[in-house]
Design a protein around this motif. Sequence first.
Motif, PDB file in Angstrom:
ATOM      1  N   ILE A  13       0.869  -1.182   0.000  1.00 65.63           N
ATOM      2  CA  ILE A  13       0.000   0.000   0.000  1.00 65.63           C
ATOM      3  C   ILE A  13       0.903   1.229   0.000  1.00 65.63           C
ATOM      4  O   ILE A  13       1.809   1.335   0.821  1.00 65.63           O
ATOM      5  CB  ILE A  13      -0.932   0.012   1.229  1.00 65.63           C
ATOM      6  CG1 ILE A  13      -1.862  -1.202   1.189  1.00 65.63           C
ATOM      7  CG2 ILE A  13      -1.746   1.317   1.272  1.00 65.63           C
ATOM      8  CD1 ILE A  13      -2.702  -1.371   2.448  1.00 65.63           C
ATOM      9  N   CYS A  14       0.633   2.153  -0.908  1.00 67.80           N
ATOM     10  CA  CYS A  14       1.463   3.351  -1.016  1.00 67.80           C
ATOM     11  C   CYS A  14       0.652   4.598  -0.663  1.00 67.80           C
ATOM     12  O   CYS A  14      -0.567   4.593  -0.718  1.00 67.80           O
ATOM     13  CB  CYS A  14       2.038   3.468  -2.418  1.00 67.80           C
ATOM     14  SG  CYS A  14       0.807   3.607  -3.733  1.00 67.80           S
ATOM     15  N   PRO A  65      -2.538   4.798   7.032  1.00 68.30           N
ATOM     16  CA  PRO A  65      -1.644   5.192   8.128  1.00 68.30           C
ATOM     17  C   PRO A  65      -0.196   4.908   7.739  1.00 68.30           C
ATOM     18  O   PRO A  65       0.075   4.012   6.936  1.00 68.30           O
ATOM     19  CB  PRO A  65      -2.089   4.299   9.290  1.00 68.30           C
ATOM     20  CG  PRO A  65      -2.758   3.141   8.643  1.00 68.30           C
ATOM     21  CD  PRO A  65      -3.355   3.640   7.360  1.00 68.30           C
ATOM     22  N   PRO A  66       0.746   5.665   8.295  1.00 68.35           N
ATOM     23  CA  PRO A  66       2.155   5.425   7.972  1.00 68.35           C
ATOM     24  C   PRO A  66       2.621   4.076   8.510  1.00 68.35           C
ATOM     25  O   PRO A  66       2.091   3.578   9.507  1.00 68.35           O
ATOM     26  CB  PRO A  66       2.889   6.576   8.654  1.00 68.35           C
ATOM     27  CG  PRO A  66       1.964   7.074   9.697  1.00 68.35           C
ATOM     28  CD  PRO A  66       0.571   6.778   9.225  1.00 68.35           C
ATOM     29  N   ARG A  67       3.618   3.512   7.840  1.00 71.13           N
ATOM     30  CA  ARG A  67       4.185   2.225   8.242  1.00 71.13           C
ATOM     31  C   ARG A  67       5.303   2.459   9.239  1.00 71.13           C
ATOM     32  O   ARG A  67       6.227   3.217   8.964  1.00 71.13           O
ATOM     33  CB  ARG A  67       4.761   1.533   7.010  1.00 71.13           C
ATOM     34  CG  ARG A  67       5.467   0.235   7.307  1.00 71.13           C
ATOM     35  CD  ARG A  67       6.214  -0.270   6.065  1.00 71.13           C
ATOM     36  NE  ARG A  67       6.723  -1.595   6.277  1.00 71.13           N
ATOM     37  CZ  ARG A  67       7.864  -1.873   6.901  1.00 71.13           C
ATOM     38  NH1 ARG A  67       8.603  -0.913   7.385  1.00 71.13           N
ATOM     39  NH2 ARG A  67       8.268  -3.112   7.050  1.00 71.13           N
ATOM     40  N   PRO A  68       5.239   1.822  10.414  1.00 73.33           N
ATOM     41  CA  PRO A  68       6.378   1.934  11.322  1.00 73.33           C
ATOM     42  C   PRO A  68       7.583   1.224  10.707  1.00 73.33           C
ATOM     43  O   PRO A  68       7.460   0.115  10.220  1.00 73.33           O
ATOM     44  CB  PRO A  68       5.915   1.226  12.594  1.00 73.33           C
ATOM     45  CG  PRO A  68       4.687   0.482  12.239  1.00 73.33           C
ATOM     46  CD  PRO A  68       4.183   0.995  10.924  1.00 73.33           C
ATOM     47  N   SER A  69       8.717   1.882  10.687  1.00 75.64           N
ATOM     48  CA  SER A  69       9.870   1.301  10.026  1.00 75.64           C
ATOM     49  C   SER A  69      11.096   1.251  10.931  1.00 75.64           C
ATOM     50  O   SER A  69      11.767   0.259  11.021  1.00 75.64           O
ATOM     51  CB  SER A  69      10.181   2.103   8.762  1.00 75.64           C
ATOM     52  OG  SER A  69      11.275   1.560   8.091  1.00 75.64           O
ATOM     53  N   ARG A  70      11.397   2.356  11.545  1.00 72.74           N
ATOM     54  CA  ARG A  70      12.573   2.420  12.399  1.00 72.74           C
ATOM     55  C   ARG A  70      12.152   2.893  13.771  1.00 72.74           C
ATOM     56  O   ARG A  70      11.501   3.926  13.845  1.00 72.74           O
ATOM     57  CB  ARG A  70      13.610   3.373  11.817  1.00 72.74           C
ATOM     58  CG  ARG A  70      14.026   2.982  10.410  1.00 72.74           C
ATOM     59  CD  ARG A  70      15.524   2.959  10.270  1.00 72.74           C
ATOM     60  NE  ARG A  70      16.009   2.825   8.923  1.00 72.74           N
ATOM     61  CZ  ARG A  70      15.997   1.715   8.206  1.00 72.74           C
ATOM     62  NH1 ARG A  70      15.462   0.631   8.689  1.00 72.74           N
ATOM     63  NH2 ARG A  70      16.502   1.680   7.015  1.00 72.74           N
ATOM     64  N   PRO A  71      12.432   2.265  14.856  1.00 74.77           N
ATOM     65  CA  PRO A  71      13.160   0.996  14.868  1.00 74.77           C
ATOM     66  C   PRO A  71      12.314  -0.111  14.240  1.00 74.77           C
ATOM     67  O   PRO A  71      11.106   0.033  14.089  1.00 74.77           O
ATOM     68  CB  PRO A  71      13.388   0.745  16.355  1.00 74.77           C
ATOM     69  CG  PRO A  71      12.266   1.462  17.034  1.00 74.77           C
ATOM     70  CD  PRO A  71      11.985   2.667  16.180  1.00 74.77           C
ATOM     71  N   ASP A 120       7.730   5.337   0.169  1.00 70.40           N
ATOM     72  CA  ASP A 120       7.089   5.369   1.485  1.00 70.40           C
ATOM     73  C   ASP A 120       7.993   4.848   2.596  1.00 70.40           C
ATOM     74  O   ASP A 120       7.544   4.651   3.726  1.00 70.40           O
ATOM     75  CB  ASP A 120       5.785   4.569   1.462  1.00 70.40           C
ATOM     76  CG  ASP A 120       4.696   5.303   0.702  1.00 70.40           C
ATOM     77  OD1 ASP A 120       4.407   6.458   1.069  1.00 70.40           O
ATOM     78  OD2 ASP A 120       4.154   4.727  -0.254  1.00 70.40           O
ATOM     79  N   GLY A 121       9.249   4.607   2.295  1.00 77.30           N
ATOM     80  CA  GLY A 121      10.175   4.137   3.307  1.00 77.30           C
ATOM     81  C   GLY A 121      10.177   2.630   3.504  1.00 77.30           C
ATOM     82  O   GLY A 121      10.809   2.122   4.433  1.00 77.30           O
TER      83      GLY A 121
END
Length: 129
Positions: A13-14, A65-71, A120-121
């Motif tokens: 999903i973008c 919603p944004p994707r949690p990536s870091r951490p 999107d990271g």
Amino acid sequence: MLKLNRVHHIAIICSDYQKSKQFYVEVLGLKIVREVYREQRQSYKLDLEVGNLYQIELFSFPEPPPRPSRPESTGLRHLAFEVDELDEAVTHIVSFGVEVEPIRVDEFTGKRFTFFADPDGLPLELYER
């Protein structure tokens, strides 16, 4: 007993459909199989071919919603693509202004790999055959 044959597709999903479409088609060179707009869901669905074997489904939805990536978080860690020549692939991707991490060597296989991100990271990996 369950018998899985292979991965059928990977769905992504973008947040910006046109930007992601350009990235996956022009930067990564994936072939468009089918593109549809689903009015009822206000969503594009773009089927992309990866190496005549796999498929990525690129979706757009209103305000995902944004994707949690870091951490790093629980869930899919990254998507890896196999390439024949890593240096050549990195040069190509960098020519589009994409930042690529330094090349590393897998301590168990001796193969070279690197990471970069989609618009999107989403972490993506190039892994040399």
